[in-house]
Design an enzyme around this catalytic site. Structure first.
Site, PDB file in Angstrom:
ATOM      1  CB  SER A 182       6.938  10.108  11.478  1.00  0.00           C
ATOM      2  OG  SER A 182       6.186   9.712  12.595  1.00  0.00           O
TER       3      SER A 182
HETATM    4  N1  SAH Z   1       5.687  12.319  16.800  1.00  0.00           N
HETATM    5  C1  SAH Z   1       6.938  11.603  17.026  1.00  0.00           C
HETATM    6  C2  SAH Z   1       6.933  10.198  16.479  1.00  0.00           C
HETATM    7  C3  SAH Z   1       6.226   9.353  17.330  1.00  0.00           C
HETATM    8  S1  SAH Z   1       6.469   7.629  17.366  1.00  0.00           S
HETATM    9  C4  SAH Z   1       8.129  12.327  16.493  1.00  0.00           C
HETATM   10  O1  SAH Z   1       7.972  13.359  15.836  1.00  0.00           O
HETATM   11  O2  SAH Z   1       9.244  11.864  16.750  1.00  0.00           O
HETATM   12  C5  SAH Z   1       5.048   7.329  18.397  1.00  0.00           C
HETATM   13  C6  SAH Z   1       5.217   7.731  19.842  1.00  0.00           C
HETATM   14  O3  SAH Z   1       3.960   7.516  20.464  1.00  0.00           O
HETATM   15  C7  SAH Z   1       6.234   6.903  20.609  1.00  0.00           C
HETATM   16  O4  SAH Z   1       7.166   7.728  21.210  1.00  0.00           O
HETATM   17  C8  SAH Z   1       5.382   6.163  21.629  1.00  0.00           C
HETATM   18  O5  SAH Z   1       6.040   5.953  22.854  1.00  0.00           O
HETATM   19  C9  SAH Z   1       4.204   7.108  21.789  1.00  0.00           C
HETATM   20  N2  SAH Z   1       2.993   6.498  22.327  1.00  0.00           N
HETATM   21  C10 SAH Z   1       2.456   5.282  22.071  1.00  0.00           C
HETATM   22  N3  SAH Z   1       1.341   5.086  22.791  1.00  0.00           N
HETATM   23  C11 SAH Z   1       1.143   6.213  23.516  1.00  0.00           C
HETATM   24  C12 SAH Z   1       0.173   6.638  24.464  1.00  0.00           C
HETATM   25  N4  SAH Z   1      -0.840   5.859  24.835  1.00  0.00           N
HETATM   26  N5  SAH Z   1       0.293   7.861  24.996  1.00  0.00           N
HETATM   27  C13 SAH Z   1       1.331   8.677  24.656  1.00  0.00           C
HETATM   28  N6  SAH Z   1       2.278   8.340  23.792  1.00  0.00           N
HETATM   29  C14 SAH Z   1       2.203   7.121  23.221  1.00  0.00           C
END
Ligand code: SAH
Length: 240
Positions: free
Chosen positions: A89
């Protein structure tokens, strides 16, 4: 005997070389620190005023959480691609979500969507313990290794479907979802302490509304709405 001594020596040399290599790979230079200071000023100008949040962002070397090819731009306020078509993000979003959580030093926090591990690192400086769930195994393993190398010792990662939360470790003081949820995640809301917050972007479209929901008692939740943001979707199941 001589062969054994040689072997031991060779092993030592390899260990030292590995340390030098890692130290170089994980370098947080004066230049990076300078760029981070500029980012903090930019976040202040965007109305992020919480000094604890700004200080946490100022301490985490964001450039180490993304592909080397983006290193020069790591302290711009933009999201970057990480593996598996996901994103780290932008710093404003990280700061804003972190601020909404109103963290206390002794809070136990659950994050859904570890991704690069950057947001988890920022949270870990402001609370007691961070649990973070990721549905892509390679992302989880990569973040786990990096967070260990950088000595973020109060973070524990899980390869799991985040919709399920961590019932065995619940309830949590705060829950943060860093992927767009299509509807209110009831299972996760039930894992919140009374008085606790869950912060999440809600919506199916390009943009999602940031919500902060507080659990007032067993059955009552109140909701506050904030700006619109753009997250990758939260999807069910896990991917190896
Ligand atoms: N917090 C992260 C950014 C996340 S992007 C950072 O600091 O880099 C969103 C993430 O959520 C992705 O890696 C995606 O794979 C994950 N995601 C999506 N659906 C999910 C689920 N049901 N359970 C766990 N992770 C999930």
């Amino acid at each position: 005997m001589l062969i054994i001594i040689h072997m031991i020596l060779l092993n030592r040399i390899l260990q030292v070389l590995k340390c030098i290599y890692l130290a170089n790979m994980l370098q947080d230079s004066f230049r990076h620190k300078g760029l981070r200071k500029q980012l903090i000023e930019e976040l202040k100008s965007m109305n992020i005023t919480d000094t604890a949040v700004l200080s946490a962002i100022n301490q985490v070397p964001r450039h180490l959480f993304m592909d080397k090819s983006f290193e020069e731009r790591a302290y711009e306020n933009v999201p970057f691609p990480i593996d598996r078509g996901q994103t780290i993000s932008n710093p404003y979003t990280v700061a804003f979500q972190t601020w909404l959580l109103q963290l206390n030093k002794n809070d136990v926090v659950l994050e859904i969507g570890t991704g690069s591990g950057y947001q988890a690192a920022v949270l870990s400086l402001l609370c007691d313990k961070v649990y973070s769930i990721e549905r892509h195994q390679p992302l989880m393993l990569k973040s786990k290794k990096l967070l260990k190398q950088l000595n973020y010792n109060n973070i524990q990662l899980f390869f799991k479907d985040g919709f399920l939360g961590l019932p065995n470790l619940a309830p949590f003081d705060k829950i943060l979802i860093t992927a767009a949820v299509p509807e209110l995640p009831n299972t996760l809301m039930q894992q919140l302490k009374i008085g606790g917050y869950i912060v999440l972007p809600l919506g199916n479209g390009e943009q999602q509304e940031m919500l902060r929901i507080q659990r007032k008692d067993k059955l009552t939740f109140t909701q506050e709405q904030f700006n619109y943001f753009s997250f990758v979707p939260m999807l069910k199941g896990t991917v190896n």
